[in-house]
Design a protein around this motif. Structure first.
Motif, PDB file in Angstrom:
ATOM      1  N   LYS A 127       5.456   7.073  -5.555  1.00 48.70           N
ATOM      2  CA  LYS A 127       6.878   7.360  -5.410  1.00 48.70           C
ATOM      3  C   LYS A 127       7.246   8.146  -4.146  1.00 48.70           C
ATOM      4  CE  LYS A 127       8.274   6.548  -9.955  1.00 48.70           C
ATOM      5  NZ  LYS A 127       9.156   5.434 -10.061  1.00 48.70           N
ATOM      6  N   VAL A 128       6.322   8.910  -3.602  1.00 46.97           N
ATOM      7  CA  VAL A 128       6.635   9.820  -2.494  1.00 46.97           C
ATOM      8  C   VAL A 128       6.010   9.310  -1.194  1.00 46.97           C
ATOM      9  CG1 VAL A 128       6.383  12.189  -1.626  1.00 46.97           C
ATOM     10  CG2 VAL A 128       6.784  11.777  -4.066  1.00 46.97           C
ATOM     11  N   ASN A 129       6.795   9.346  -0.112  1.00 52.73           N
ATOM     12  CA  ASN A 129       6.291   8.952   1.202  1.00 52.73           C
ATOM     13  C   ASN A 129       6.786   9.924   2.260  1.00 52.73           C
ATOM     14  OD1 ASN A 129       8.830   7.832   2.592  1.00 52.73           O
ATOM     15  ND2 ASN A 129       8.810   6.637   0.704  1.00 52.73           N
ATOM     16  N   VAL A 130       6.128   9.892   3.395  1.00 50.32           N
ATOM     17  CA  VAL A 130       6.540  10.676   4.556  1.00 50.32           C
ATOM     18  C   VAL A 130       6.541   9.726   5.758  1.00 50.32           C
ATOM     19  CG1 VAL A 130       4.208  11.491   5.104  1.00 50.32           C
ATOM     20  CG2 VAL A 130       6.184  12.823   5.817  1.00 50.32           C
ATOM     21  N   SER A 131       7.521   9.895   6.640  1.00 53.41           N
ATOM     22  CA  SER A 131       7.619   9.003   7.793  1.00 53.41           C
ATOM     23  C   SER A 131       8.140   9.744   9.015  1.00 53.41           C
ATOM     24  CB  SER A 131       8.532   7.812   7.473  1.00 53.41           C
ATOM     25  OG  SER A 131       9.839   8.243   7.175  1.00 53.41           O
ATOM     26  N   VAL A 132       7.780   9.205  10.178  1.00 55.53           N
ATOM     27  CA  VAL A 132       8.342   9.642  11.447  1.00 55.53           C
ATOM     28  C   VAL A 132       9.440   8.639  11.772  1.00 55.53           C
ATOM     29  CG1 VAL A 132       7.915  10.016  13.899  1.00 55.53           C
ATOM     30  CG2 VAL A 132       6.189  10.670  12.206  1.00 55.53           C
ATOM     31  N   THR A 138      24.712  11.384  -6.142  1.00 55.60           N
ATOM     32  CA  THR A 138      25.086  10.057  -6.639  1.00 55.60           C
ATOM     33  C   THR A 138      23.844   9.213  -6.898  1.00 55.60           C
ATOM     34  OG1 THR A 138      27.165  10.143  -5.434  1.00 55.60           O
ATOM     35  CG2 THR A 138      26.409   7.962  -6.107  1.00 55.60           C
ATOM     36  N   ALA A 139      22.881   9.294  -5.980  1.00 57.23           N
ATOM     37  CA  ALA A 139      21.646   8.532  -6.149  1.00 57.23           C
ATOM     38  C   ALA A 139      20.882   8.972  -7.384  1.00 57.23           C
ATOM     39  CB  ALA A 139      20.769   8.692  -4.907  1.00 57.23           C
ATOM     40  N   SER A 140      20.792  10.288  -7.606  1.00 56.02           N
ATOM     41  CA  SER A 140      20.038  10.774  -8.759  1.00 56.02           C
ATOM     42  C   SER A 140      20.753  10.457 -10.070  1.00 56.02           C
ATOM     43  CB  SER A 140      19.766  12.274  -8.635  1.00 56.02           C
ATOM     44  OG  SER A 140      20.974  13.000  -8.622  1.00 56.02           O
ATOM     45  N   VAL A 141      22.088  10.520 -10.088  1.00 56.77           N
ATOM     46  CA  VAL A 141      22.850  10.169 -11.295  1.00 56.77           C
ATOM     47  C   VAL A 141      22.680   8.694 -11.611  1.00 56.77           C
ATOM     48  CG1 VAL A 141      25.172   9.926 -12.250  1.00 56.77           C
ATOM     49  CG2 VAL A 141      24.506  12.048 -11.124  1.00 56.77           C
ATOM     50  N   SER A 190      17.283   2.403  -4.513  1.00 55.65           N
ATOM     51  CA  SER A 190      15.836   2.199  -4.503  1.00 55.65           C
ATOM     52  C   SER A 190      15.076   3.388  -3.945  1.00 55.65           C
ATOM     53  CB  SER A 190      15.477   0.942  -3.713  1.00 55.65           C
ATOM     54  OG  SER A 190      15.753   1.111  -2.338  1.00 55.65           O
ATOM     55  N   GLU A 191      15.732   4.193  -3.066  1.00 53.95           N
ATOM     56  CA  GLU A 191      15.012   5.303  -2.444  1.00 53.95           C
ATOM     57  C   GLU A 191      16.005   6.291  -1.838  1.00 53.95           C
ATOM     58  OE1 GLU A 191      11.571   5.938   1.006  1.00 53.95           O
ATOM     59  OE2 GLU A 191      12.197   3.916   0.458  1.00 53.95           O
ATOM     60  N   ILE A 192      15.599   7.556  -1.792  1.00 53.84           N
ATOM     61  CA  ILE A 192      16.335   8.567  -1.033  1.00 53.84           C
ATOM     62  C   ILE A 192      15.353   9.169  -0.026  1.00 53.84           C
ATOM     63  CG2 ILE A 192      18.088   9.095  -2.772  1.00 53.84           C
ATOM     64  CD1 ILE A 192      16.459  11.551  -3.566  1.00 53.84           C
ATOM     65  N   ARG A 193      15.885   9.491   1.159  1.00 59.88           N
ATOM     66  CA  ARG A 193      15.068  10.080   2.212  1.00 59.88           C
ATOM     67  C   ARG A 193      15.826  11.251   2.825  1.00 59.88           C
ATOM     68  NH1 ARG A 193      13.068   4.661   5.559  1.00 59.88           N
ATOM     69  NH2 ARG A 193      11.759   3.822   3.900  1.00 59.88           N
ATOM     70  N   LEU A 225      10.966  12.915   4.385  1.00 66.44           N
ATOM     71  CA  LEU A 225      10.298  12.759   3.102  1.00 66.44           C
ATOM     72  C   LEU A 225      11.127  11.774   2.289  1.00 66.44           C
ATOM     73  CD1 LEU A 225       7.909  13.893   1.442  1.00 66.44           C
ATOM     74  CD2 LEU A 225       9.512  15.541   0.486  1.00 66.44           C
ATOM     75  N   GLY A 226      10.481  10.819   1.646  1.00 73.97           N
ATOM     76  CA  GLY A 226      11.186   9.824   0.852  1.00 73.97           C
ATOM     77  C   GLY A 226      10.731   9.840  -0.595  1.00 73.97           C
ATOM     78  N   TYR A 227      11.637   9.458  -1.496  1.00 72.41           N
ATOM     79  CA  TYR A 227      11.300   9.312  -2.912  1.00 72.41           C
ATOM     80  C   TYR A 227      11.803   7.963  -3.382  1.00 72.41           C
ATOM     81  CZ  TYR A 227      10.823  10.073  -7.886  1.00 72.41           C
ATOM     82  OH  TYR A 227      10.459   9.926  -9.195  1.00 72.41           O
TER      83      TYR A 227
END
Length: 179
Positions: free
Chosen positions: A146-151, A16-19, A29-32, A175-177
């Protein structure tokens, strides 16, 4: 079977987010997504096992939330790979950028789970209520624009509104986009 349903829900959220993004809609705004250690001993004690798979969609903050520092609404699912407690959740995420690359965030919301309300099983939690409060915190770094990584850390409990209240803590890497 419930784990399969939760994984399908997670995939549906990501689809749904990508569509929505492909259609030019700026609501997402972001998917993780990532992997968590399940039911660690932090605020609560360890009983359940396995790893968790997490997927989350963060939405653009609506104007009406500007008065409370513009948190982003989120919806997500955390699926336990051993068939123990999984949950779907929703709430608000506040994010603060420490530098251009490093950020912290905190979240607050509610979670619905498939675990036990009250059990004598030594390898399962007694959560006391089918809906729990959920708080979370993360520390992350932007790898690119656009790309992030988090704990990520998350805690769920009924805040002693119901009895018992064994609570549950999970921690992991995501991992987030950002769109």
């Amino acid at each position: 079977m419930k784990s399969v349903q939760a994984v399908l829900l997670a995939l549906a959220l990501l689809f749904t987010a990508s569509v929505a993004q492909a259609e030019g809609d700026s609501i997402v705004s972001e998917i993780r997504g990532g992997v968590y250690a399940h039911d660690i001993s932090f605020w609560s004690f360890h009983r359940e096992s396995g790893a968790d798979i997490n997927a989350e969609v963060l939405f653009t903050s609506p104007d009406m939330l500007e008065a409370i520092w513009a948190p982003r609404p989120h919806v997500g699912v955390t699926v336990n790979t051993s068939g123990d407690t999984s949950h779907a959740y929703t709430g608000l995420t506040w994010e603060y950028f420490l530098t251009d690359r490093f950020f912290v965030d905190g979240s607050l919301g509610l979670s619905a789970h498939n675990g036990y309300l009250n059990t004598n099983k030594s390898d399962r939690k007694s959560l006391g209520s089918p809906v729990l409060f959920r708080v979370g915190a993360a520390v992350g770094v932007n790898l690119t624009e656009k790309v992030n990584v988090s704990v990520q850390y998350e805690h769920m409990s009924n805040a002693y509104i119901a009895n018992p209240n064994e609570g549950m803590d999970n921690v992991g890497l995501r991992l987030g986009y950002r769109f």
